[in-house]
Scaffold this active site. Structure first.
Site, PDB file in Angstrom:
ATOM      1  N   GLU A  13     -18.742   6.989   3.026  1.00 38.96           N
ATOM      2  CA  GLU A  13     -18.786   5.994   1.935  1.00 38.96           C
ATOM      3  C   GLU A  13     -18.450   4.602   2.455  1.00 38.96           C
ATOM      4  OE1 GLU A  13     -16.258   7.297  -1.260  1.00 38.96           O
ATOM      5  OE2 GLU A  13     -17.207   9.270  -1.324  1.00 38.96           O
ATOM      6  N   HIS A  22     -18.833   7.559  -6.416  1.00 38.79           N
ATOM      7  CA  HIS A  22     -17.407   7.934  -6.417  1.00 38.79           C
ATOM      8  C   HIS A  22     -16.688   7.389  -7.663  1.00 38.79           C
ATOM      9  CE1 HIS A  22     -13.959   9.236  -3.535  1.00 38.79           C
ATOM     10  NE2 HIS A  22     -13.671   9.528  -4.796  1.00 38.79           N
ATOM     11  N   ARG A  32     -14.428  15.614  -1.792  1.00 32.31           N
ATOM     12  CA  ARG A  32     -14.587  14.663  -0.693  1.00 32.31           C
ATOM     13  C   ARG A  32     -15.917  14.934  -0.007  1.00 32.31           C
ATOM     14  NH1 ARG A  32     -11.603  11.898  -2.862  1.00 32.31           N
ATOM     15  NH2 ARG A  32      -9.612  11.034  -2.176  1.00 32.31           N
TER      16      ARG A  32
HETATM   17  C1  DGY Z   1      -8.989  10.683  -5.820  1.00 31.35           C
HETATM   18  O1  DGY Z   1      -8.079  10.235  -6.513  1.00 31.35           O
HETATM   19  O2  DGY Z   1      -8.784  11.221  -4.734  1.00 31.35           O
HETATM   20  C2  DGY Z   1     -10.371  10.577  -6.349  1.00 31.35           C
HETATM   21  O3  DGY Z   1     -11.320  10.818  -5.389  1.00 31.35           O
HETATM   22  C3  DGY Z   1     -10.585   9.236  -7.025  1.00 31.35           C
HETATM   23  O4  DGY Z   1     -11.649   9.374  -7.904  1.00 31.35           O
END
Ligand code: DGY
Length: 322
Positions: A261, A279, A232
């Site tokens: 984002e 992402h 993240r």
């Molecule tokens: C998630 O599933 O949390 C991922 O970041 C998606 O790519």
């Protein structure tokens, strides 16, 4: 028959587990629902299937109080859902662990390799027509083979990244808050950052990991080090990272996630030796379908009284071990 809000368009076949229920949404053009729309919709449904870009906060959950029973996010990360509020309101929360580990681990290696070998800057030169031809002294990256990889977090995805290291003759270290008693465990995060050539982050987002990698820790990774983030954006101080890249205090970075984002800090966009992906860590056709199916199956299971394997918070407020 339950009424289920699906906030965005899902891959073909992903709604099959919800057959027989009344499914509402998404917008015809698949645009995101506003917070006000989510709040209004939550009041009239038994379940929500959402994406990580949908903020399911206390206001949305409270609007659903009395009818809303389960929220399933099509993501392994669930920092978009206020799980504390859900627990208090008796609303279950499910996520999609397990099915995206291998695809996300592939992405971490993609970023590690591309960043360490300066692929982005080299490609940029070629595409802009500025490549003068083979040069003994240009685009000199750092070798990945024979390096030391430091994993921050050692859950499913971290372990999938570790499994891939043998082929590159890469030594793997890992740090978690609790001793894993496994080879390569490093108790102090700072020590791991100093020892590793490539640092890859695999911790959840949220307040506990906010800016875990700050300016001081970026300096511990150092001028020969590479930072990879597929977890993240909030885990890294993005401005400090951009500064370190501009100043040459960090060799390179490979990022798939960002603090705000889809906004990217301008200093990061202009930073040298940075590979920036939008992402896409789990973005293979097969994996995105598996994620969506897992989320809709969790809702279907929950509504028929079965306990989904992927519960983060049970309706009785119990934390799932996943
Ligand atoms: C998630 O599933 O949390 C991922 O970041 C998606 O790519």
């Amino acid at each position: 028959m339950a009424r289920i809000l699906v906030t965005r368009r899902l891959p073909a076949g992903a709604l099959d587990p919800l057959a027989g229920h009344d499914v509402t949404g998404p917008h015809p053009d698949d645009s995101p629902m506003s917070h006000a729309e989510l709040t209004t919709a939550a009041a009239g449904v038994d379940a929500i299937v959402c994406l990580l870009t949908d903020t399911i906060d206390r206001a949305v959950l409270t609007a659903g109080e009395g009818r809303l029973r389960v929220v399933a996010t099509v993501s392994v990360g669930y920092d978009n859902v206020d799980v504390e509020a859900a627990r208090k309101l008796g609303i279950a929360v499910a996520n999609t662990p397990g099915v995206l580990d291998e695809t996300t681990a592939d992405t971490a290696w993609l970023l590690a390799l591309a960043a360490a070998r300066l692929a982005q800057d080299a490609e940029k030169e070629l595409r802009s027509g500025l490549w003068p031809g083979w040069d003994l002294n240009a685009h000199l990256g750092r070798d990945v083979h024979g390096s030391t990889l430091g994993l921050v977090g050692f859950g499913r995805i971290g372990r999938a990244v570790a499994r891939r290291a043998a082929g590159f003759d890469v030594r793997v270290l890992h740090h978690t808050r609790h001793d894993t008693h496994e080879a390569g465990y490093v108790a102090e995060l700072d020590t791991l950052l100093e020892m590793a050539d490539i640092v890859s982050l695999h911790v959840p987002g949220g307040p506990a990991t906010h800016h875990l990698v700050d300016a001081r820790r970026i300096d511990l990774i150092g001028a020969t080090g590479v930072l990879v983030n597929t977890s993240r954006g909030s885990v890294v101080d993005e401005v400090a990272l951009a500064d370190a890249l501009h100043d040459g205090r960090l060799f390179a970075a490979g990022l798939d996630v960002y603090e705000r984002e889809p906004a990217i800090h301008p200093r990061l966009l202009s930073a040298p030796r940075a590979v920036l992906l939008p992402h896409i860590g789990s973005a293979s056709r097969a994996t995105r379908l598996a994620m969506a199916q897992l989320a809709t199956s969790a809702v279907a299971d929950f509504l028929t009284g079965r306990v989904p394997a992927s519960l983060v918070v049970g309706s009785a407020g119990a934390e799932s071990p996943t």
